[in-house]
Motif scaffolding. Structure first.
Motif, PDB file in Angstrom:
ATOM      1  N   ALA A 119       2.364 -26.195  26.582  1.00  0.00           N
ATOM      2  CA  ALA A 119       1.320 -26.537  27.704  1.00  0.00           C
ATOM      3  C   ALA A 119       2.010 -27.635  28.494  1.00  0.00           C
ATOM      4  O   ALA A 119       3.052 -28.154  28.381  1.00  0.00           O
ATOM      5  N   ALA A 120       1.942 -28.518  30.132  1.00  0.00           N
ATOM      6  CA  ALA A 120       2.358 -28.656  30.800  1.00  0.00           C
ATOM      7  C   ALA A 120       2.210 -30.382  30.092  1.00  0.00           C
ATOM      8  O   ALA A 120       3.488 -30.729  30.762  1.00  0.00           O
ATOM      9  N   ALA A 155       0.764 -30.037  22.079  1.00  0.00           N
ATOM     10  CA  ALA A 155      -0.121 -29.296  21.553  1.00  0.00           C
ATOM     11  C   ALA A 155       0.129 -28.643  20.500  1.00  0.00           C
ATOM     12  O   ALA A 155       0.880 -27.807  21.621  1.00  0.00           O
ATOM     13  N   GLY A 156       0.508 -28.095  18.797  1.00  0.00           N
ATOM     14  CA  GLY A 156       1.440 -26.615  18.693  1.00  0.00           C
ATOM     15  C   GLY A 156       2.459 -26.794  18.088  1.00  0.00           C
ATOM     16  O   GLY A 156       3.067 -26.353  17.769  1.00  0.00           O
ATOM     17  N   GLU A 157       3.245 -28.210  18.645  1.00  0.00           N
ATOM     18  CA  GLU A 157       4.321 -28.633  18.223  1.00  0.00           C
ATOM     19  C   GLU A 157       5.436 -29.213  17.166  1.00  0.00           C
ATOM     20  O   GLU A 157       4.217 -30.573  16.621  1.00  0.00           O
ATOM     21  N   ILE A 174       1.355 -26.093   4.581  1.00  0.00           N
ATOM     22  CA  ILE A 174      -0.110 -26.592   5.502  1.00  0.00           C
ATOM     23  C   ILE A 174       0.243 -26.707   7.055  1.00  0.00           C
ATOM     24  O   ILE A 174      -0.626 -27.252   7.838  1.00  0.00           O
ATOM     25  N   VAL A 175       1.523 -27.933   6.465  1.00  0.00           N
ATOM     26  CA  VAL A 175       2.042 -28.261   8.305  1.00  0.00           C
ATOM     27  C   VAL A 175       2.712 -26.838   9.650  1.00  0.00           C
ATOM     28  O   VAL A 175       1.915 -26.976  10.382  1.00  0.00           O
ATOM     29  N   GLU A 176       2.687 -25.717   8.897  1.00  0.00           N
ATOM     30  CA  GLU A 176       2.445 -24.415   9.548  1.00  0.00           C
ATOM     31  C   GLU A 176       1.106 -24.158   9.771  1.00  0.00           C
ATOM     32  O   GLU A 176       1.090 -24.296  11.141  1.00  0.00           O
ATOM     33  N   GLN A 188      -2.685 -26.364  16.673  1.00  0.00           N
ATOM     34  CA  GLN A 188      -2.645 -26.451  18.038  1.00  0.00           C
ATOM     35  C   GLN A 188      -2.786 -28.345  17.165  1.00  0.00           C
ATOM     36  O   GLN A 188      -2.583 -29.128  19.016  1.00  0.00           O
ATOM     37  N   VAL A 189      -1.995 -28.634  16.448  1.00  0.00           N
ATOM     38  CA  VAL A 189      -2.423 -30.336  16.332  1.00  0.00           C
ATOM     39  C   VAL A 189      -0.448 -30.396  16.654  1.00  0.00           C
ATOM     40  O   VAL A 189       0.363 -29.574  16.113  1.00  0.00           O
ATOM     41  N   ALA A 190      -0.421 -31.430  17.155  1.00  0.00           N
ATOM     42  CA  ALA A 190       0.610 -31.797  17.523  1.00  0.00           C
ATOM     43  C   ALA A 190       1.051 -33.025  16.234  1.00  0.00           C
ATOM     44  O   ALA A 190       0.058 -33.476  16.507  1.00  0.00           O
ATOM     45  N   ILE A 191       2.698 -32.478  16.222  1.00  0.00           N
ATOM     46  CA  ILE A 191       2.733 -32.804  14.890  1.00  0.00           C
ATOM     47  C   ILE A 191       3.821 -33.813  15.179  1.00  0.00           C
ATOM     48  O   ILE A 191       5.269 -33.679  15.164  1.00  0.00           O
ATOM     49  N   LEU A 192       4.170 -35.229  14.497  1.00  0.00           N
ATOM     50  CA  LEU A 192       5.276 -35.854  14.746  1.00  0.00           C
ATOM     51  C   LEU A 192       6.059 -36.331  13.782  1.00  0.00           C
ATOM     52  O   LEU A 192       4.766 -37.369  12.798  1.00  0.00           O
TER      53      LEU A 192
END
Lengths: 507, 383
Positions: A8-9, A37-39, A191-193, A199-203
């Motif tokens: 995403a931009a 999103a999605g990273e 689950i993280v995958e 499209q959840v952003a994960i830190l």
């Protein structure tokens, strides 16, 4: 070094030039961070690098002194954890905090339970939705079970389900694998995958680099509160990352001197405390640093507490100078020349309202008193002596230790115990939460003490510290000794395998 | 990182925080009680002057030496009990049963004396019983791990009940004159009551104990951070037990003084005195959560309560109404320091905002780095 992610931009959430200071400590300094999103974005750094502070800013616990927090490109202010949640940010903790007496479903929907038309809680829908949610994650978990009996891994699942039930778009996982078994780690990764696919952003906050490189698409390294680098994971190697984390060569950071290793001073035979640790045996020699490694909850601190007389062992023997001793209180331990620098500096190590001098003499009051009356001059003299030897900086001796930085506070704790002139020194996470410069100094002090003949048991969760400082490394896993390595044998991989209990299964 | 820099969130009376901020911390024996003692004691002095002024307007007899002799005499039991209460509260506990132990002691003294026990022996017995009552309190707190507030609230009723069991609503009053002379007599040629001499001696002893001895240092450490005290090798439970026994002993001694002063042993002697004792200690600047406070402050506050009660009594205001004033003071003495702390925080917030975060160790940062950070930012935004 900023790399735009392809998905995403506009980042879902972004920190721009964020700074945060606590008293004398600059926890974060002009840190930039963006999540798409999605990273899966990994945040790595040593203890005290500012990871927790950054997480707490994202979670609405702290507010930045300077800088902006943007959600979908718009600057927002998160004034409370509730606001952060409402903005779609959820945190999965290392040790989840849930309502232990409520069941899984109630915990998932706490605070936003589905209602029927009359405003009553729609129980049937609630349990149904939680079941579906867990199913969609591929998890089998009885939603009617009270949370109290669940494992850490299952409680994390409840937190994840809770986040998803609130349509969280940003998921912050703060050292999620620290207390998990390897098997549980695998389940969590699956689950993280899935979340990434949604499209959840994960830190992903971790200091386990192998996990970071397996999961993350981008990596941000923090050091001393500053962002050192943000790069695609495939562009970095583990060695480079470590170099960014420590900012200098390991050898320079851990100045371990050669020391003549003498006779056995402390021996522990088959020490057992039910439910905490079992059948722990080891020897500690004069001039030796014995590293005690293991994951959180492996039973290391618990062994130390027994050696210092805070808790009692149920069976087994403790020998000092070859003679069996019974230690029922810290006083007993001190009589045998044992000193313990505890894990929690503020709660256990120091009386924060007391001055530097008063803290340093707290364990040797008889020595600064005549006829039980304290002689201030004698007290200040002893305190000044240790303050100088340990290079305590940042205040007069009559100033409360509360005002000192973490590193100097730790030196005061060290001084307090060195003043008892111990022969056996147990150090429990001696460099946790202190800045890198002070850390190197504490390492220098430890190494000098060993050189002067002290027998040192060094408990640490930081592998580089253990490996660099220890003459031998003892590893614990789930309350048992799972490995013992000489300095030459010990490396990161062997110790880590022993700490996770995998060396047993393979042999 | 922030976890480690976070300061334990414990309610602290504000004047303590100001001790950290005080620029001129004096070294020496009482090094821990610099500026804030001065400021809190200054406040107490003002209060004392106000109550003296109140007294002189309420009654023409107030400002006379004989009235002051009486006033002091009237405070002696509370004064004695406030000494041990100070130690106990600094150690982070409380003893509400002291007035009941006093009552029990008085009754036992009357009973044994009236049944032919020599007075000297009876007094020794009474002191032992007081220590035993304290031991019961102390064991329940240290061995069973119960909160002292609850334990001593229970024994407040229990010991008073025992006093009624011993003597019912009877009274013994035929004590020998040598004994009662100690109670209401004065040092020859002066108006100084004998019990006051006893109090001064004990007050000096307790000051030395609290402010100079290793035991006193350990009491402060326990009240300030029990766990750290334990990790430092201090025998926390042992010392607490000792303090409760001491408290029982001194309460029994106060019972002997009370009996001598009124030549009267009754089960309802000193009923409700614990309110005054606790008020005196807290108003004296002792932190209800433990860890700080000093005996000089407590002595000042003792005078305030004494003057106030005496003045109201001279104006024919009944004890029940006087209790309203004392109760209000008790609440104010806990609220007051908190209000002062808020003011100081507000001041340091302005200070921090003006200084900016680069100001190094801002005074307020010593007490609460978290709040200072937030305060500095808020201040910055306001500008």
């Amino acid at each position: 070094m900023e790399v735009a992610a392809p998905q995403a931009a506009v980042p879902v959430i972004e920190l721009v030039g964020v700074s945060k200071r606590f008293g004398a400590i600059q926890a974060l300094k002009e840190v930039d961070l963006s999540l798409y999103a999605g990273e899966v974005h990994a945040l790595v750094g040593e203890n005290g690098a500012g990871k927790s502070t950054l997480v707490k800013i994202l979670a609405g616990v702290h507010r930045p002194d300077r800088g902006l927090l943007k959600i979908n490109g718009e600057a927002v202010e998160l004034r409370s954890p509730a606001q952060a949640q409402a903005a779609g940010i959820a945190v999965i903790h290392q040790e989840p905090t849930l309502f232990p007496d409520l069941d899984v479903a109630e915990n998932v929907f706490m605070g936003h339970q589905p209602r029927d038309r009359l405003g009553r809680i729609d129980w049937r829908r609630m349990y149904h939705e939680v079941e579906q949610l867990l199913q969609s994650l591929g998890v089998e978990l009885n939603v009617y079970l009270p949370v109290r009996g669940l494992s850490v891994a299952d409680r994390q699942l409840v937190e994840i389900a809770r986040a998803l039930s609130q349509d969280a778009r940003v998921l912050i996982m703060d050292e999620p694998t620290a207390s998990l078994s390897p098997r549980e780690v695998e389940d969590l990764f699956a689950i993280v995958e899935q979340l990434r696919a949604r499209q959840v952003a994960i830190l992903f906050v971790s200091h386990r680099l192998e996990e970071v490189f397996r999961l993350a698409s981008r990596v941000t390294v923090l050091r001393d509160g500053q962002r050192v680098i943000t790069a695609p994971a495939r562009a970095l190697t583990a060695e480079e990352t470590v170099r960014h984390m420590v900012g200098r060569e390991l050898a320079a950071l851990f100045p371990k001197e050669e020391a003549a290793i003498g006779e056995v001073v402390l021996e522990v035979r088959h020490l057992t405390r039910a439910g905490v640790f079992r059948d722990v045996s080891f020897q500690l020699r004069r001039g030796e640093i014995l590293g005690l490694a293991g994951l959180v909850g492996a039973g290391r601190t618990e062994v130390a507490r027994v050696l210092f007389g805070i808790d009692q062992a149920e069976s087994g023997q403790i020998l000092v100078d070859g003679r069996p001793v019974s230690i029922h209180s810290p006083r007993d331990a001190m009589r045998y020349g044992i000193a313990y620098v505890p894990e929690d500096r503020h709660q256990q190590g120091l009386v924060l309202d007391f001055s530097i001098a008063r803290n340093m003499t707290l364990s040797i009051l008889q020595r600064v008193a005549r006829f039980s009356l304290i002689r201030s001059r004698q007290e200040l003299k002893i305190a000044a002596d240790y303050a100088e030897r340990l290079r305590v900086r940042g205040g007069r001796l009559t100033q409360p230790v509360r005002a000192l930085s973490g590193g100097n506070q730790q030196k005061v704790v060290l001084g307090k115990w060195l003043a008892t002139e111990p022969r056996i020194l147990i150090l429990d996470e001696p460099t946790r939460g202190i800045d890198i410069g002070a850390k190197a100094e504490v390492h220098r002090i430890i190494s000098e003490l060993a050189a002067r003949g002290l027998a040192i048991l060094l408990i640490s969760s930081e592998l580089p510290e253990i490996l660099a400082m220890s003459d031998r490394v003892l590893v614990m896993h789930e309350g048992r000794v799972s490995g013992l390595f000489s300095r030459a044998e010990a490396d990161q991989e062997k110790v880590m395998l022993a700490a996770t209990g995998q060396n047993r299964q393979s042999s | 990182m922030s976890d480690s820099s976070e300061v334990k969130k414990r309610p602290v009376l504000g004047l303590e925080a100001s001790s950290a901020a005080a620029p001129s911390a004096s070294a020496g024996g009482l090094a821990r009680l610099p500026a804030w003692v001065r400021s809190w004691e200054a406040l107490l002095l003002v209060l004392l002057v106000l109550s003296l002024a109140l007294g002189s307007t309420l009654s023409p007899y107030f400002l006379s030496l004989s009235n002051f002799s009486l006033l002091i005499s009237d405070m002696m039991e509370k004064a004695l009990m406030a000494l041990t209460m100070t130690l106990i509260v600094i150690a982070g506990e409380i003893d509400l049963s002291v007035a009941s132990i006093l009552g029990l002691a008085s009754v036992v003294l009357g009973y044994t004396w009236s049944h032919g026990v020599p007075l000297g022996l009876a007094i020794v017995l009474v002191l032992l019983i007081g220590a035993l009552c304290g031991l019961v309190n102390g064991l329940a707190v240290t061995r069973l791990g119960l909160p002292s507030l609850v334990v001593t609230l229970g024994t407040l009723a229990l010991f008073r009940g025992l006093a009624y069991v011993v003597m019912g609503d009877q009274a013994v009053s035929n004590f020998p004159s040598a004994f009662t002379n100690f109670g209401f007599g004065t040092v020859p040629g002066t108006l100084i009551p004998w019990p006051f001499v006893l109090f001064v001696a004990l007050a000096l002893l307790f000051s030395l104990l609290l402010h100079r001895s290793t035991l006193g240092r350990q009491i402060y450490a326990i009240g300030s951070n029990k766990e750290a005290a334990r990790f430092a090798g201090i025998r926390v439970e042992h010392i607490k037990l000792l303090l409760f026994v001491l408290s029982g002993l001194i309460a029994a001694l106060a019972g002997v003084v009370f009996t001598a002063r009124f030549s009267n042993a009754r089960a309802d002697n000193a009923l409700g005195f614990e309110l005054d004792v606790v008020t005196i200690v807290l108003l004296g600047g002792v932190n209800i959560f433990g860890g700080s406070g000093s005996l000089p402050g407590v002595v000042l506050s003792l005078l305030i309560i004494g003057v106030l009660r005496n003045a109201l009594g001279l104006a024919d205001i009944s004890g029940d109404i006087q209790n309203i004033a004392v109760g209000a003071l008790l609440i104010l003495s806990v609220l007051g320091p908190n209000a002062v702390r808020r003011l100081q925080e507000a001041a340091s917030r302005r200070h921090a905002a003006a200084d900016g975060p680069a100001g190094g160790l801002a005074p307020s940062a010593r007490s609460a780095p978290e709040e200072t950070g937030a305060a500095a930012r808020e201040g910055g935004q306001r500008r």
